[in-house]
Scaffold this active site. Structure first.
Site, short mmCIF file in Angstrom:
data_model
loop_
_atom_site.label_atom_id
_atom_site.label_comp_id
_atom_site.label_asym_id
_atom_site.label_seq_id
_atom_site.Cartn_x
_atom_site.Cartn_y
_atom_site.Cartn_z
N HIS A 52 0.85 -1.19 0.00
CA HIS A 52 0.00 0.00 0.00
C HIS A 52 0.89 1.24 0.00
O HIS A 52 2.11 1.14 0.09
CB HIS A 52 -0.98 0.00 1.18
CG HIS A 52 -0.36 0.07 2.54
ND1 HIS A 52 0.42 -0.93 3.07
CD2 HIS A 52 -0.41 1.03 3.50
CE1 HIS A 52 0.81 -0.61 4.30
NE2 HIS A 52 0.32 0.59 4.57
N HIS A 54 1.44 3.95 1.94
CA HIS A 54 1.98 4.70 3.08
C HIS A 54 3.51 4.74 3.04
O HIS A 54 4.16 3.73 2.74
CB HIS A 54 1.47 4.14 4.40
CG HIS A 54 0.02 4.43 4.64
ND1 HIS A 54 -0.74 3.73 5.53
CD2 HIS A 54 -0.80 5.37 4.09
CE1 HIS A 54 -1.98 4.22 5.53
NE2 HIS A 54 -2.04 5.21 4.66
N ASP A 56 5.85 4.69 5.19
CA ASP A 56 6.67 3.77 5.98
C ASP A 56 6.74 2.38 5.36
O ASP A 56 7.43 1.49 5.87
CB ASP A 56 6.18 3.69 7.44
CG ASP A 56 4.78 3.13 7.57
OD1 ASP A 56 3.93 3.44 6.72
OD2 ASP A 56 4.52 2.40 8.55
N HIS A 57 6.05 2.20 4.22
CA HIS A 57 6.13 0.94 3.48
C HIS A 57 6.77 1.11 2.10
O HIS A 57 7.24 0.12 1.53
CB HIS A 57 4.74 0.32 3.32
CG HIS A 57 4.18 -0.18 4.62
ND1 HIS A 57 4.10 -1.51 4.93
CD2 HIS A 57 3.71 0.48 5.71
CE1 HIS A 57 3.60 -1.66 6.15
NE2 HIS A 57 3.35 -0.46 6.63
N HIS A 109 -7.60 -0.72 5.53
CA HIS A 109 -6.57 0.22 6.01
C HIS A 109 -6.40 1.34 4.99
O HIS A 109 -6.40 2.52 5.33
CB HIS A 109 -5.27 -0.54 6.23
CG HIS A 109 -4.13 0.29 6.73
ND1 HIS A 109 -4.13 0.86 7.98
CD2 HIS A 109 -2.94 0.63 6.16
CE1 HIS A 109 -3.00 1.54 8.16
NE2 HIS A 109 -2.27 1.41 7.06
N ASP A 132 -0.41 -3.80 6.33
CA ASP A 132 -1.07 -3.27 7.53
C ASP A 132 -2.55 -3.67 7.59
O ASP A 132 -3.35 -2.99 8.23
CB ASP A 132 -0.96 -1.74 7.56
CG ASP A 132 0.43 -1.26 7.96
OD1 ASP A 132 1.31 -2.12 8.21
OD2 ASP A 132 0.66 -0.03 7.98
N HIS A 170 4.45 -4.54 10.94
CA HIS A 170 4.89 -3.89 12.18
C HIS A 170 5.04 -4.88 13.32
O HIS A 170 4.33 -5.90 13.38
CB HIS A 170 3.88 -2.82 12.61
CG HIS A 170 3.82 -1.63 11.69
ND1 HIS A 170 4.60 -0.52 11.86
CD2 HIS A 170 3.07 -1.40 10.58
CE1 HIS A 170 4.33 0.36 10.91
NE2 HIS A 170 3.40 -0.16 10.12
#
Length: 260
Positions: A52, A54, A56-57, A109, A132, A170
């Protein structure tokens, strides 16, 4: 075949699955450093898989392409991911680094979130890279999707074979456990999972991957039909939930405001 969890940022994991020859799939590189460090020890990135949009990915993707400009980048259909060479949706299958993976759309998400399923992972057990959507003992917040969408997505993942390894984004297991224990204090499978996870963290090890069987037994977000979970939600609502979607929605709202 090796399955590696590379710690990144504050609590992310970048997943790598590598053949003995070294060619590896890299999943959700939120930063480049851990992948570059693994490459210095012999890992050879052969493809990047993104679940996805975001940061942080996906945040390390551009830097990794500077180092390995020839490797393909796979992503969901989402224009917010600029580096994608091939965009994927439900029912697609990709061949990369000697692996064949199928794609599940798992919105909730984010609306475009996908999961990658490798049916013949290490030791023959399937592997699901769930980003996530599904966490160990938890699930992602609903930033874009609806409770009904997330419940349907989690149900699809829960239907994978018991041995399927859950490789999520995570290290949230123990924080999720604190909430799960409030929802189902008498769940023996949950108690065993908490003890196991605490021992792993005490030893400096990841609590992941878990398995689909573990999650069905202990993750409240996969247990919205269980009497104990319905009873806990009913106590919060002051009435019985209207249906499973309301049970799940209230669980997610409860978790959003939960403090251990």
């Amino acid at each position: 075949m090796r399955l590696l969890a590379l710690p990144a940022l504050s609590d992310n994991y970048i997943w790598a699955i590598a053949r003995e020859a070294g060619d590896a799939l890299i999943v959700d590189p939120g930063e480049p450093g851990p992948v570059l460090a693994a490459a210095a020890e012999g890992l050879r990135p052969a493809a990047i898989l993104l679940t996805h949009h975001h940061n942080d990915h996906i945040g390390g993707t551009a830097a990794l392409l500077q180092r390995w400009p020839q490797i393909p980048v796979f992503s969901p259909h989402d224009e917010r991911i600029a580096e994608a060479a091939q965009r994927l949706g439900e029912g697609d299958r990709i061949e990369a680094a000697g692996h064949s993976l199928r794609i599940l759309e798992v919105p909730g998400h984010t609306l475009s979130h996908i999961a990658y399923v490798l049916d013949d992972g290490p030791d023959g057990a399937p592997v699901a890279f769930t980003g996530d959507t599904l966490f160990s003992l938890g699930c992602g917040r609903l930033f874009e999707g609806t409770p009904a969408q997330m419940l349907a997505s989690l149900s699809r993942l829960a239907a994978l074979p018991d041995p399927t390894r859950v490789c999520c984004g995570h290290e949230y297991t123990l924080s999720n456990a604190a909430f799960a224990r409030v929802v189902e204090p008498d769940n023996l499978a949950l108690q065993r999972r908490i003890e196991q996870a605490q021992a792993m963290r005490n030893a400096g090890q990841p609590t992941l991957p878990s398995t689909i069987a573990d999650e069905r037994a202990a993750n409240p977000f996969l247990r919205s039909r269980e009497p104990a979970v319905i009873a806990a939600v009913s106590a919060r609502l002051g009435r019985a939930p209207a249906d499973e979607v309301e049970t799940f929605a209230e669980l997610r709202r409860w978790k959003d405001g939960f403090r251990a």
